[in-house]
Design a protein around this motif. Structure first.
Motif, PDB file in Angstrom:
ATOM      1  N   TYR A  92      48.273  44.237  41.871  1.00 47.41           N
ATOM      2  CA  TYR A  92      47.084  43.531  41.372  1.00 47.41           C
ATOM      3  C   TYR A  92      46.285  44.423  40.438  1.00 47.41           C
ATOM      4  O   TYR A  92      45.823  43.999  39.375  1.00 47.41           O
ATOM      5  CB  TYR A  92      46.199  43.057  42.531  1.00 47.41           C
ATOM      6  N   LEU A  93      46.117  45.675  40.835  1.00 47.73           N
ATOM      7  CA  LEU A  93      45.316  46.589  40.013  1.00 47.73           C
ATOM      8  C   LEU A  93      45.990  46.852  38.673  1.00 47.73           C
ATOM      9  O   LEU A  93      45.335  46.985  37.645  1.00 47.73           O
ATOM     10  CB  LEU A  93      45.098  47.921  40.751  1.00 47.73           C
ATOM     11  N   ARG A  94      47.309  46.949  38.700  1.00 46.89           N
ATOM     12  CA  ARG A  94      48.009  47.320  37.466  1.00 46.89           C
ATOM     13  C   ARG A  94      48.241  46.123  36.520  1.00 46.89           C
ATOM     14  O   ARG A  94      48.398  46.307  35.322  1.00 46.89           O
ATOM     15  CB  ARG A  94      49.342  47.986  37.807  1.00 46.89           C
ATOM     16  N   GLU A  95      48.251  44.899  37.054  1.00 42.44           N
ATOM     17  CA  GLU A  95      48.453  43.719  36.208  1.00 42.44           C
ATOM     18  C   GLU A  95      47.167  43.234  35.544  1.00 42.44           C
ATOM     19  O   GLU A  95      47.209  42.505  34.564  1.00 42.44           O
ATOM     20  CB  GLU A  95      49.025  42.566  37.036  1.00 42.44           C
ATOM     21  N   ALA A  96      46.020  43.681  36.089  1.00 41.05           N
ATOM     22  CA  ALA A  96      44.763  43.138  35.578  1.00 41.05           C
ATOM     23  C   ALA A  96      44.344  43.792  34.274  1.00 41.05           C
ATOM     24  O   ALA A  96      44.740  44.919  33.953  1.00 41.05           O
ATOM     25  CB  ALA A  96      43.674  43.338  36.625  1.00 41.05           C
ATOM     26  N   GLN A  97      43.510  43.061  33.527  1.00 47.24           N
ATOM     27  CA  GLN A  97      42.967  43.624  32.284  1.00 47.24           C
ATOM     28  C   GLN A  97      41.588  44.242  32.530  1.00 47.24           C
ATOM     29  O   GLN A  97      41.210  45.216  31.912  1.00 47.24           O
ATOM     30  CB  GLN A  97      42.858  42.540  31.213  1.00 47.24           C
ATOM     31  N   PHE A  98      40.839  43.606  33.465  1.00 44.23           N
ATOM     32  CA  PHE A  98      39.509  44.123  33.783  1.00 44.23           C
ATOM     33  C   PHE A  98      39.263  44.123  35.284  1.00 44.23           C
ATOM     34  O   PHE A  98      39.692  43.222  35.989  1.00 44.23           O
ATOM     35  CB  PHE A  98      38.408  43.254  33.121  1.00 44.23           C
ATOM     36  N   TYR A  99      38.577  45.195  35.712  1.00 40.73           N
ATOM     37  CA  TYR A  99      38.059  45.204  37.080  1.00 40.73           C
ATOM     38  C   TYR A  99      36.589  44.864  36.952  1.00 40.73           C
ATOM     39  O   TYR A  99      35.810  45.596  36.326  1.00 40.73           O
ATOM     40  CB  TYR A  99      38.233  46.576  37.740  1.00 40.73           C
ATOM     41  N   VAL A 100      36.188  43.724  37.507  1.00 39.29           N
ATOM     42  CA  VAL A 100      34.800  43.301  37.357  1.00 39.29           C
ATOM     43  C   VAL A 100      34.141  43.295  38.742  1.00 39.29           C
ATOM     44  O   VAL A 100      34.653  42.682  39.675  1.00 39.29           O
ATOM     45  CB  VAL A 100      34.714  41.892  36.735  1.00 39.29           C
ATOM     46  N   ALA A 101      33.025  44.014  38.857  1.00 36.49           N
ATOM     47  CA  ALA A 101      32.349  44.107  40.151  1.00 36.49           C
ATOM     48  C   ALA A 101      30.897  43.687  40.006  1.00 36.49           C
ATOM     49  O   ALA A 101      30.155  44.274  39.224  1.00 36.49           O
ATOM     50  CB  ALA A 101      32.439  45.541  40.674  1.00 36.49           C
ATOM     51  N   LEU A 102      30.516  42.653  40.766  1.00 34.32           N
ATOM     52  CA  LEU A 102      29.107  42.232  40.760  1.00 34.32           C
ATOM     53  C   LEU A 102      28.438  42.559  42.093  1.00 34.32           C
ATOM     54  O   LEU A 102      27.451  41.931  42.473  1.00 34.32           O
ATOM     55  CB  LEU A 102      29.022  40.731  40.467  1.00 34.32           C
ATOM     56  N   SER A 103      28.997  43.531  42.804  1.00 36.43           N
ATOM     57  CA  SER A 103      28.414  43.912  44.110  1.00 36.43           C
ATOM     58  C   SER A 103      26.956  44.285  43.927  1.00 36.43           C
ATOM     59  O   SER A 103      26.611  44.973  42.963  1.00 36.43           O
ATOM     60  CB  SER A 103      29.134  45.140  44.673  1.00 36.43           C
ATOM     61  N   VAL A 104      26.140  43.828  44.857  1.00 38.22           N
ATOM     62  CA  VAL A 104      24.737  44.246  44.798  1.00 38.22           C
ATOM     63  C   VAL A 104      24.487  45.440  45.713  1.00 38.22           C
ATOM     64  O   VAL A 104      23.474  46.105  45.623  1.00 38.22           O
ATOM     65  CB  VAL A 104      23.777  43.093  45.167  1.00 38.22           C
ATOM     66  N   HIS A 105      25.439  45.712  46.633  1.00 38.27           N
ATOM     67  CA  HIS A 105      25.227  46.848  47.513  1.00 38.27           C
ATOM     68  C   HIS A 105      26.548  47.512  47.900  1.00 38.27           C
ATOM     69  O   HIS A 105      27.329  46.980  48.658  1.00 38.27           O
ATOM     70  CB  HIS A 105      24.483  46.409  48.793  1.00 38.27           C
ATOM     71  N   GLU A 106      26.762  48.707  47.371  1.00 39.22           N
ATOM     72  CA  GLU A 106      27.912  49.525  47.743  1.00 39.22           C
ATOM     73  C   GLU A 106      27.373  50.912  48.073  1.00 39.22           C
ATOM     74  O   GLU A 106      26.565  51.450  47.315  1.00 39.22           O
ATOM     75  CB  GLU A 106      28.890  49.663  46.558  1.00 39.22           C
ATOM     76  N   GLY A 107      27.810  51.479  49.185  1.00 44.39           N
ATOM     77  CA  GLY A 107      27.397  52.853  49.508  1.00 44.39           C
ATOM     78  C   GLY A 107      28.210  53.840  48.693  1.00 44.39           C
ATOM     79  O   GLY A 107      27.791  54.965  48.431  1.00 44.39           O
ATOM     80  N   PHE A 108      29.422  53.445  48.293  1.00 46.02           N
ATOM     81  CA  PHE A 108      30.264  54.313  47.478  1.00 46.02           C
ATOM     82  C   PHE A 108      31.077  53.464  46.505  1.00 46.02           C
ATOM     83  O   PHE A 108      30.840  53.472  45.302  1.00 46.02           O
ATOM     84  CB  PHE A 108      31.182  55.166  48.367  1.00 46.02           C
ATOM     85  N   GLY A 109      32.035  52.655  47.008  1.00 46.80           N
ATOM     86  CA  GLY A 109      32.839  51.781  46.153  1.00 46.80           C
ATOM     87  C   GLY A 109      34.122  52.451  45.702  1.00 46.80           C
ATOM     88  O   GLY A 109      34.256  52.834  44.536  1.00 46.80           O
ATOM     89  N   VAL A 110      35.047  52.618  46.617  1.00 50.11           N
ATOM     90  CA  VAL A 110      36.302  53.312  46.318  1.00 50.11           C
ATOM     91  C   VAL A 110      37.069  52.670  45.155  1.00 50.11           C
ATOM     92  O   VAL A 110      37.521  53.380  44.248  1.00 50.11           O
ATOM     93  CB  VAL A 110      37.183  53.400  47.590  1.00 50.11           C
ATOM     94  N   PRO A 111      37.211  51.321  45.084  1.00 45.67           N
ATOM     95  CA  PRO A 111      38.002  50.725  43.991  1.00 45.67           C
ATOM     96  C   PRO A 111      37.436  51.032  42.615  1.00 45.67           C
ATOM     97  O   PRO A 111      38.166  51.061  41.628  1.00 45.67           O
ATOM     98  CB  PRO A 111      37.932  49.220  44.280  1.00 45.67           C
ATOM     99  N   LEU A 112      36.125  51.310  42.531  1.00 49.24           N
ATOM    100  CA  LEU A 112      35.527  51.645  41.240  1.00 49.24           C
ATOM    101  C   LEU A 112      36.145  52.924  40.675  1.00 49.24           C
ATOM    102  O   LEU A 112      36.123  53.169  39.478  1.00 49.24           O
ATOM    103  CB  LEU A 112      34.011  51.827  41.395  1.00 49.24           C
ATOM    104  N   VAL A 113      36.659  53.768  41.562  1.00 50.78           N
ATOM    105  CA  VAL A 113      37.299  55.005  41.144  1.00 50.78           C
ATOM    106  C   VAL A 113      38.804  54.804  41.021  1.00 50.78           C
ATOM    107  O   VAL A 113      39.459  55.352  40.129  1.00 50.78           O
ATOM    108  CB  VAL A 113      37.004  56.135  42.157  1.00 50.78           C
ATOM    109  N   GLU A 114      39.338  53.990  41.909  1.00 45.90           N
ATOM    110  CA  GLU A 114      40.786  53.775  41.913  1.00 45.90           C
ATOM    111  C   GLU A 114      41.256  53.076  40.633  1.00 45.90           C
ATOM    112  O   GLU A 114      42.291  53.425  40.066  1.00 45.90           O
ATOM    113  CB  GLU A 114      41.182  52.907  43.122  1.00 45.90           C
ATOM    114  N   ALA A 115      40.504  52.049  40.161  1.00 49.34           N
ATOM    115  CA  ALA A 115      40.947  51.222  39.041  1.00 49.34           C
ATOM    116  C   ALA A 115      41.254  52.036  37.779  1.00 49.34           C
ATOM    117  O   ALA A 115      42.365  51.944  37.235  1.00 49.34           O
ATOM    118  CB  ALA A 115      39.923  50.123  38.773  1.00 49.34           C
TER     119      ALA A 115
END
Lengths: 179, 1102
Positions: B262-285
């Motif tokens: 999923y991560l490799r097929e996508a063109q954009f990682y879009v996150a509208l989270s209003v609350h993340e203490g860290f957010g691992v996928p934001l780094v993984e993508a």
């Protein structure tokens, strides 16, 4: 209690009981050591009873020990030993007896030591005492083979030692050495 | 892993790091982080454990059960917090150790609907977190954002550290996995929950689609969901309403492989989270070539390093469209975001972790020096001894500070002789806490160690103290150890608990410390503290002139968050000597005890008014009045002593309550300018751990007081064992017992060994017994050796206890040392034992065999060496090393025997003892001991000095007292006293008062009684027989006379009585002689013999 009842006891329990009947108190360490030494070095139990009964500490107190006055009159000599004195050739039997009594007293000493300390030892303290269990099979086997191999040599000192050495060296008891 | 090791802290920390979580799951960011950190800790060389209440089967090998973990104060517990925990949080919070919260953020409950489970989980979680913060010491967050929340809850900023989540590089993918980017594919990873904003995301996707269907072809939401959850259902209906059922996929939990796809097929990682203490996928993508477009909310900025963030959905959408049309901008963003991801590699996180650990753990050698503080008052001889033994320390990095109370017993003169080598200060008041504070102010060492003047440190004391502090977390601000109670070879106490009422729990089990009301205290005589902590905290409360002084300090320190350690290997030997506060078993300073108990309870118990008063009354009644009453009723104490004690207790209580009004009585401590002044060690002394290795010595003996009563051999081994322990060796003793058991007291283990009886037909019972015991002992030593290798075995000749050990081939057992004492033949002859010649021969053969096979032979005197070589027709050779027995060169006065108070003994009153010159005879009244010589000499002795008084102590089986009465004129008899048998305590007290000792014995293999007299500086008039001349040096520490010559004996006593100068000289000689024949010297010479055997095993063969 009769004197003969007291005389039936051995070693530490004899001394303790004698104290409690004659001096009406518990024996102290030094007292126990002293009389155990006296027994070890050949003094008779009768003599020890007389010593205690005629001591300054016992003076004036009533001692409930039947046969005591007679014993004091005889000066603490046992009937057996008076009898033995007639046979001068085996007079040294007294010393022989004393030595055996010493051996018994050693055993008693072990008992006494353990009895004094065991209440402290067995108390369960997680950080404190490790309890060791011994299977004892090796020990038992060694002792049995010693018994076998020495039975016929006990009369010959040199043979005996040789045989003892051989048995120990071939026994299942060995150190696991790292070098 | 190599980089991690480079990042690792250089520390000697020996505790464990235990990470705690409620549940260890698979494919969960927090669980993954636990496992990552576990790897990092292990790579850094730490003992690392994950403990959880629950777990997923796939990760079971990483963890242990929470309930099976027992914590010690040396450990570090790291509690991972991300929500409410029923077990792990409360468990971690109640441990007595260094505690860290690693906060992964709990989503604010307001983001969830009130009736949802998440609402409850998060609300309770946040409430619990607020409760936990004051109970933990260090605070880690995977982002500053998280940390700020903890700081707001009260976490100390100086103890707060960011330890980010480890984000590993993208894995290589298998060939059958499609990794081609599909334009218009959006992806988002995260559990379906309102804080993650999936509903908004679908709406944004719809907006984009409307503008350009190619820009938003498909949206994949990768993450678990709860089908009954409101938010999930809202999401479904939103998708349906927008007609996106075909274009939005909610995958649920997926395998790692699918996730990668999923991560490799996508063109954009879009996150509208209003609350993340860290957010691992934001780094993984970005690590997979996928740019991230996210809202600038919560920790997202921190995690993403500010790259790719947008204030609102509009600007995010605009950026997305812009990137679509510009491949180079697209690639630049990916590159920049991937570069940011390097902050979360294992090695980067390890560096952060090492930083965080550096504030918890000492770097190697952090604590370098110790200031030993001895507070003393009128105990010159004990103080001298303590200083003497301090010179044997193996670690030289310490200074000694003595604070002298208003002493007037010669302590000042003693201290003058030490001036320049130690720091000295005076306290005009008899107040221990003031003295201790003066000591702290003079100290310059990293650690301040208090030892009482009546204690002796083990040789490795300083070394162990520094090692213990350096191997424990920095929160350890104090450390205590056990004390061997002098004369008993038992611990006076080990670990000690204390509570807010000043109740002590001796030998508290380790896991009870920190539980309920119980905290830890140290034994005053073996207590150590971090110096700067004492200085900052005001040191001891000066209310405590005596009693509860260190308890109060320990309690106060722990209430302020410090930890106190217990170190079983930091050991001293303690005498419990007499003092102005402790004069006898029931004769204490009751007023002070009551005063300080009441002050302590008033300060810390939380009680006040009448409740406090009645609590204290009951307490004193129960603890103090009842035992005193019992002693009074048993006649152990007088009525006046009893009544005075009651009165003192009452006054003490009132005083204590009054004093409590001005609690606390600490003061600002000021460091003195005097620099650190290292103590000089005894030159040439070989210390364990520095010059010689620590040995495990096994002693086989039937006599070992106080464990098994005994005679001379027992005394010999008692003193030897005491010293070997003090020197830092381990000792195992094999003694006979009625049951098989081992008693362990630190480095000492007594193995009670049950001997099994076998009868060899025709064999003498005594021999049979000796032989059986020797085989049993061999068996026991083998077992001990199995548990821990024995370096050397030591046993005495008597009864040939080590015979079976001796006949084992020399290279197949540890070396054996045999001590030569009086042989069987001599004892049998002396005691008149009649032994059959063949039996006698066997006894002799046993001894001979033992001597021939032992690796070293130690005759305890020259005389005994010649006696044995004559008896066994064997010539001393290089295996023979003569070494005298030794005893401690100071007297042992016991608190339970009322110290040196001597009751009237059979007409021998206090005035006699005060105003006379006591000529003492101690021993059985028999010819072998030379009592007949005493009888003959009495008239001449008494005639030579009207103040002379003869005291005869010992059993009188042959009625010698009667002989005396006949042979001595009646007018002289009142100066002759017969005491009969006396106890060891009375013996000590008599020797302390004697003018000289008569020792006319006709045979001695060594002669311990003269040594005991020398301890008190009492010259000995002794017979020139046996080994006596080796112990009593003529005209040096006594006077020798020819065997059987009573006139010569009387003459010698007369010289002593009439020539005070001679007496003084010999008395000084006696004190010097016992120093020479001290137990330490004897043990040292024994050790050098052990050393030759151990360092050169081949020599044994020759």
């Amino acid at each position: 209690m009769h004197v003969s009842d007291l005389l039936r006891l051995n070693g530490a329990s004899f001394v303790e009981t004698a104290y409690s009947i004659i001096l009406k108190r518990q024996v102290d360490r030094s007292g126990l050591d002293h009389f155990m030494n006296r027994l070890a070095s050949g003094d008779s139990k009768e003599a020890i009873i007389v010593t205690l009964a005629t001591s300054a500490e016992a003076k004036g107190s009533r001692i409930d020990l039947i046969g005591l006055p007679t014993l004091i009159r005889k000066g603490g000599k046992s009937p057996l030993r008076r009898f033995l004195r007639f046979f001068s050739q085996i007079r040294d039997m007294r010393r022989q007896l004393a030595r055996i009594e010493y051996i018994v007293s050693q055993q008693e000493n072990i008992l006494a030591g353990s009895a004094i300390h065991s209440p402290i030892m067995v108390e369960d303290r997680s950080a404190g005492h490790a309890h060791v269990r011994v299977s004892g099979d090796d020990l038992h086997n060694t002792l049995v083979s010693i018994q076998d191999s020495l039975s016929n040599t006990a009369y010959d000192a040199d043979l005996f030692i040789d045989s003892f050495k051989k048995t120990i060296r071939s026994s299942p008891l060995f150190f696991v050495m790292s070098h | 892993m190599k980089q991690i090791i480079q990042a690792a802290l250089d520390t000697s920390f020996k505790g464990r790091i235990i990470q705690v979580t409620e549940a260890l799951d698979r494919a969960d960011a927090v669980s993954n982080q636990l496992i990552e950190l576990d790897r990092v800790f292990s790579a850094m060389g730490f003992d690392s454990i994950i403990a959880s209440k629950w777990h997923h089967e796939d990760v079971s090998s990483y963890r242990v059960n929470l309930d099976d973990v027992y914590i010690t104060e040396s450990d570090i517990v790291i509690f991972h917090s991300c929500g409410y925990t029923e077990h792990s949080g409360p468990w971690a919070a109640r441990q007595y150790c260094t505690k860290v919260i690693l906060y992964h953020n709990i989503t604010p409950h307001e983001l969830f609907s009130e009736d949802s489970d998440l609402y409850k989980f998060c609300k309770l979680g946040r409430e619990q977190l607020a409760e936990f913060v004051p109970q933990f010491h260090y605070f880690w967050g995977d982002s500053q954002y998280n940390l700020d929340e903890l700081i707001e809850l009260g976490a100390r900023p100086d103890r707060s550290f960011v330890v980010p989540i480890v984000v590993p590089p993208a894995p290589l993918v298998s060939f059958n996995l499609s990794t081609r980017k599909i334009p218009g594919n959006w992806v988002f990873l995260g559990r379906v929950a309102s804080n993650k904003g999936q509903v908004d995301l679908v709406r944004l996707f719809a907006r984009a689609r409307k503008r350009n269907p190619d820009a938003a072809k498909h949206l994949t939401i990768v993450g678990g969901f709860n089908p009954s959850d409101d938010y999930y259902n809202r999401l479904l209906s939103e998708i349906a309403q927008l007609g996106l059922t075909q274009d939005v996929t909610i995958t649920g939990k997926v395998s790692d492989e699918r996730r990668e796809q999923y991560l490799r097929e996508a063109q954009f990682y879009v996150a509208l989270s209003v609350h993340e203490g860290f957010g691992v996928p934001l780094v993984e993508a970005p690590l997979r070539g996928l740019p991230v477009l996210a809202l600038d909310r919560a920790a997202a900025r921190e995690t993403m390093g500010g790259i790719g963030l947008h204030d609102d959905e509009d600007s995010l959408l605009q950026a997305l469209f812009a990137l679509r049309g510009n491949d180079s901008d697209y690639q630049d963003l990916v590159k920049a975001q991937a570069a940011n991801a390097s902050r979360f590699t294992r090695s980067s996180v390890s560096e952060k972790l090492a930083c965080a650990l550096a504030s918890i753990l000492p770097v190697k050698g952090f604590y370098k020096s110790v200031s030993v503080v001895i507070c003393t008052y009128n105990r010159r001889d004990y103080l001298a001894r303590c200083l003497d033994y301090l010179q044997c320390q193996s670690n030289p990095n310490f200074e000694v500070i003595v604070i002298d109370g208003p002493s007037d017993d010669g302590t000042k003169e003693l201290l003058d002789s030490w001036r320049g080598r130690i720091k000295i200060a005076e306290n005009g008041l008899r107040n221990l806490s003031i003295s201790r504070n003066l000591g702290i102010e003079l100290s310059q060492g990293d650690i301040v160690a208090f030892i009482d003047d009546d204690a002796i440190p083990f040789d490795n004391w300083i070394d162990r103290i520094l090692e213990e502090y350096n191997s424990r977390p920095l929160l350890t601000k104090a450390l205590g150890g056990p004390a061997f109670f002098a004369g008993t070879l038992r611990f006076q106490s080990e670990d000690i608990g204390i509570d807010r009422h000043g109740n002590a729990w001796l030998n508290i089990p380790r896991h009870e410390v920190g539980q309920g009301e119980w905290l830890r205290s140290c034994l005053g005589t073996n207590s150590t503290f971090v110096r700067h902590y004492l200085m900052d905290g005001g040191g001891f409360d000066e209310q405590f002139d005596y009693y509860l002084d260190e308890s109060e300090l320990c309690l106060r320190m722990q209430l302020q968050g410090a930890l106190i350690g217990y170190a079983p290997e930091v050991i001293v030997r303690h005498e419990f000597a007499q003092s102005h506060n402790r004069k006898g078993r029931y004769n204490y300073d009751w007023k002070t005890i009551a005063k300080n108990t009441c002050y302590y309870v008033a300060a810390y118990s939380g009680l006040s008014g009448e409740e406090l008063r009645s609590n204290l009354k009951q307490r004193l009644e129960r603890e103090r009045v009842l035992p005193l009453k019992g002693a009074f009723e048993n006649g152990e104490i007088s009525k006046s002593l009893y009544e005075n004690a009651l009165d003192s207790l009452k006054k003490g209580m009132e005083q204590g309550l009054l004093d409590a009004k001005s609690w606390p009585k600490t003061r600002k401590l000021k460091s003195a300018s005097e620099p650190f002044s290292p103590f000089s060690l005894r030159s040439g002394y070989k210390a364990v751990g520095r010059d010689i290795p620590k040995l495990h010595i096994c002693i086989v003996t039937k006599e070992m007081p106080p464990f098994v009563p005994g005679g001379g051999i027992g005394t010999l081994y008692y003193h030897l064992v005491s010293e070997l322990l003090l020197m830092g060796h381990d000792v195992s003793i094999v003694v006979p017992g009625v049951e098989q058991k081992a008693v362990r007291q630190g480095p000492l283990t007594v193995h009670y060994t049950q001997s099994r009886w076998i009868e060899v037909p025709g064999m003498d019972a005594g021999l049979n017994h000796n032989m059986t015991w020797s085989i049993t002992a061999l068996h026991q030593v083998i077992r001990i050796h199995q548990e821990r290798p024995v370096d050397v075995i030591d046993s005495a000749l008597w009864d040939a206890e080590a015979l079976a050990i001796a006949v084992v081939n020399r290279l197949e057992r540890p070396p054996l040392v045999v001590r030569l004492v009086t042989p069987f033949s001599v004892v049998a002859a002396m005691n008149g034992w009649k032994v059959q010649p063949r039996v006698s021969r066997l006894f002799n053969n046993f001894e001979k065999e033992l001597i021939e096979n032992a690796d070293a032979i130690i005759p305890i005197s020259e005389k005994i060496a010649s006696t044995i070589s004559k008896a066994h027709r064997t010539e001393p050779n290089t295996r023979w090393h003569q070494s005298y027995c030794g005893i401690t060169y100071w007297p042992l006065f016991d608190v339970n025997e009322d110290y040196n108070d001597l009751p009237e003994l059979k007409g021998l009153g206090a005035d006699h003892l005060e105003n006379s010159k006591i000529i003492l005879f101690i021993g059985r009244l028999e010819k072998r001991k030379g009592i007949d010589l005493v009888v003959s000499a009495v008239p001449a002795i008494l005639a030579s000095d009207p103040h002379a008084r003869i005291v005869i102590a010992g059993s009188d089986p042959d009625g010698w007292q009667h002989h005396f009465a006949h042979m001595i004129p009646a007018d002289a008899m009142h100066r002759v006293h017969f005491l009969g048998m006396i106890s060891d305590a009375v013996k000590e007290k008599l020797l302390a008062r004697a003018y000289c000792l008569l020792f006319p014995s006709r045979y001695e293999s060594f002669g311990l009684v003269p040594l005991e007299a020398f301890v008190h500086g009492v010259p000995v008039v002794a017979s020139r027989s046996g080994a006596i001349p080796e112990v009593v040096l003529d005209d040096v520490c006594g006077i020798l006379f020819d065997e059987n010559d009573s006139d010569m004996m009387a003459g010698a006593v007369r010289r002593l009585l009439t020539d005070e100068r001679l007496h003084h000289r010999l008395s000084q000689g006696a004190l010097a002689r016992v120093r020479k024949l001290s137990s330490r010297n004897s043990a040292q010479s024994t050790l050098s013999i052990y050393q030759t055997l151990i360092s050169n095993p081949e020599a044994i063969e020759q």
